[in-house]
Scaffold this active site. Structure first.
Site, PDB file in Angstrom:
ATOM      1  N   ASP A 214       3.805  16.649 -16.989  1.00  0.00           N
ATOM      2  CA  ASP A 214       2.507  16.059 -16.940  1.00  0.00           C
ATOM      3  C   ASP A 214       1.305  16.710 -16.296  1.00  0.00           C
ATOM      4  O   ASP A 214       0.125  16.512 -16.736  1.00  0.00           O
ATOM      5  CB  ASP A 214       2.640  14.584 -16.200  1.00  0.00           C
ATOM      6  CG  ASP A 214       3.350  13.671 -17.084  1.00  0.00           C
ATOM      7  OD1 ASP A 214       3.759  13.894 -18.350  1.00  0.00           O
ATOM      8  OD2 ASP A 214       3.898  12.615 -16.698  1.00  0.00           O
ATOM      9  N   GLY A 215       1.777  17.663 -15.304  1.00  0.00           N
ATOM     10  CA  GLY A 215       0.604  18.278 -14.440  1.00  0.00           C
ATOM     11  C   GLY A 215       0.224  19.341 -15.456  1.00  0.00           C
ATOM     12  O   GLY A 215      -1.177  19.411 -15.484  1.00  0.00           O
TER      13      GLY A 215
ATOM     14  N   HIS B 193      -3.917  11.221   8.286  1.00  0.00           N
ATOM     15  CA  HIS B 193      -4.225  10.330   9.457  1.00  0.00           C
ATOM     16  C   HIS B 193      -5.274   9.424   8.942  1.00  0.00           C
ATOM     17  O   HIS B 193      -5.771   9.333   8.034  1.00  0.00           O
ATOM     18  CB  HIS B 193      -4.641  11.275  10.751  1.00  0.00           C
ATOM     19  CG  HIS B 193      -5.930  11.930  10.318  1.00  0.00           C
ATOM     20  ND1 HIS B 193      -7.209  11.300  10.557  1.00  0.00           N
ATOM     21  CD2 HIS B 193      -6.151  13.210   9.938  1.00  0.00           C
ATOM     22  CE1 HIS B 193      -8.066  12.258  10.232  1.00  0.00           C
ATOM     23  NE2 HIS B 193      -7.630  13.162   9.721  1.00  0.00           N
TER      24      HIS B 193
ATOM     25  N   ARG C 220      -9.455   0.890   7.113  1.00  0.00           N
ATOM     26  CA  ARG C 220      -8.977   1.954   7.847  1.00  0.00           C
ATOM     27  C   ARG C 220      -7.500   2.302   7.178  1.00  0.00           C
ATOM     28  O   ARG C 220      -6.651   1.284   7.522  1.00  0.00           O
ATOM     29  CB  ARG C 220      -8.914   1.604   9.337  1.00  0.00           C
ATOM     30  CG  ARG C 220     -10.380   1.403  10.064  1.00  0.00           C
ATOM     31  CD  ARG C 220      -9.860   0.853  11.538  1.00  0.00           C
ATOM     32  NE  ARG C 220     -11.185   0.628  12.186  1.00  0.00           N
ATOM     33  CZ  ARG C 220     -11.996  -0.342  12.133  1.00  0.00           C
ATOM     34  NH1 ARG C 220     -11.869  -1.355  11.356  1.00  0.00           N
ATOM     35  NH2 ARG C 220     -13.184  -0.193  12.808  1.00  0.00           N
TER      36      ARG C 220
ATOM     37  N   LEU D 262       1.546   4.616  -8.494  1.00  0.00           N
ATOM     38  CA  LEU D 262       2.612   3.898  -8.635  1.00  0.00           C
ATOM     39  C   LEU D 262       3.585   4.237  -7.171  1.00  0.00           C
ATOM     40  O   LEU D 262       4.067   3.097  -6.549  1.00  0.00           O
ATOM     41  CB  LEU D 262       3.712   4.056  -9.685  1.00  0.00           C
ATOM     42  CG  LEU D 262       5.043   3.551  -9.963  1.00  0.00           C
ATOM     43  CD1 LEU D 262       4.727   1.782 -10.003  1.00  0.00           C
ATOM     44  CD2 LEU D 262       5.635   3.925 -11.077  1.00  0.00           C
TER      45      LEU D 262
END
Length: 292
Positions: A72-73, A157, A174, A191
């Protein structure tokens, strides 16, 4: 009998032996049948010196059909370019899951023969357009077939941003980022992050927060005509990125605004007759078969 497709492009993953084997078979098989064949320049050198080669943009201008060999890439990379030319695209699966690549690599001839004779189904998949605005000016933009993702540049992060839908404030967030996905991308990164699967015919976009700081925050599906705006808090302490299909990365600074909307471009994906999306889901995701 007049051929529906006269010039066929072959696209594949460079330096991948399995892909090269399939490309060589396709090149020989199509040439014997009298088709004009153009090979993407990144893989043409591995197929021989006399191969007609072009880059993706030139192929989009000359080809009636593109056959993408890989996962798929590879399909996503080709689709972002070919969608603007309305070239029909079909895939031969040389990857892992392969939601977008229908044909088997070892015995593609029977199914592909029928497709070339006009026995196929056409499906249009819309793309997303992502723009980064800074001080009211567009700094960078690109398109995505699967998803556009706002995320920290390197180390995962928590970041802070606000989300607007059609200029109406939805919420502040956040989280480690935000995935904005098409139905095509709903079986990909979205997904994995807990988003719902959207059937390809839906004109909808799903927004999936990545590891949100509050448990009450859940994915939300909005109309595909919606204009989505992500406003990055100036309090973020480092640079961010918007990734399109995980391939193209747009730099984002604290205080920037990211606009994401449905693109005018559509991928014209074709399937062999009898293609069934739910069969694909059962096969790829290991869902249970019929009980009776």
């Amino acid at each position: 009998m007049t051929k529906l497709f006269k010039t066929i492009g072959l696209i594949g993953k460079p330096h991948h032996e399995g892909t090269n084997q399939t490309l060589r078979r396709l090149l020989h098989w199509l040439s014997v049948q009298g088709f004009n064949v153009i090979v993407e320049e990144r893989v043409s050198a591995e197929l021989g010196p006399d191969v007609c080669s072009m880059d993706l943009l030139e192929m989009g201008e000359h080809c009636d059909l593109a056959i993408v060999v890989g996962g798929d890439g590879n399909m996503l990379g080709a689709a972002r370019v070919l969608a603007r030319f309305d070239v029909a695209v079909i895939g031969v699966n040389r990857g892992n899951l392969g939601f977008l690549t229908d044909l088997p690599p070892d015995n593609f001839e029977d199914a592909l023969s029928k497709v070339l004779d006009g026995e196929f189904e056409t499906e249009h998949r819309f793309l997303l357009e992502a723009e980064v605005h800074r001080h009211g000016k567009i700094i960078a933009s690109n398109t995505a077939v699967n998803e556009a993702v706002l995320h920290p540049g390197k180390i995962a992060h928590m970041i802070q941003f606000e989300v607007y839908i059609d200029e109406q404030f939805m919420y502040s967030q956040r989280a480690d980022g935000m995935i904005v996905s098409t139905p095509t991308g709903s079986t990909a990164y979205s997904l994995s992050a807990g988003g719902s699967i959207l059937t390809p015919n839906l004109q909808a976009i799903i927004l999936v927060p990545m590891f949100p700081h509050t448990l009450s925050c859940r994915p939300i599906v909005v109309d595909a005509c919606s204009n989505i705006k992500l406003v990055v808090s100036p309090n973020n302490d480092e640079n961010l990125e918007v990734s399109c299909d995980g391939h193209v990365h747009l730099a984002v600074l604290p205080g920037d605004e990211i606009f994401i909307r449905r693109s005018n471009e559509r991928l014209r994906l074709i399937h062999p007759k009898g293609h069934n999306y739910f069969h694909v889901l059962r096969n790829k995701l290991g869902w249970g078969s019929k009980l009776f």
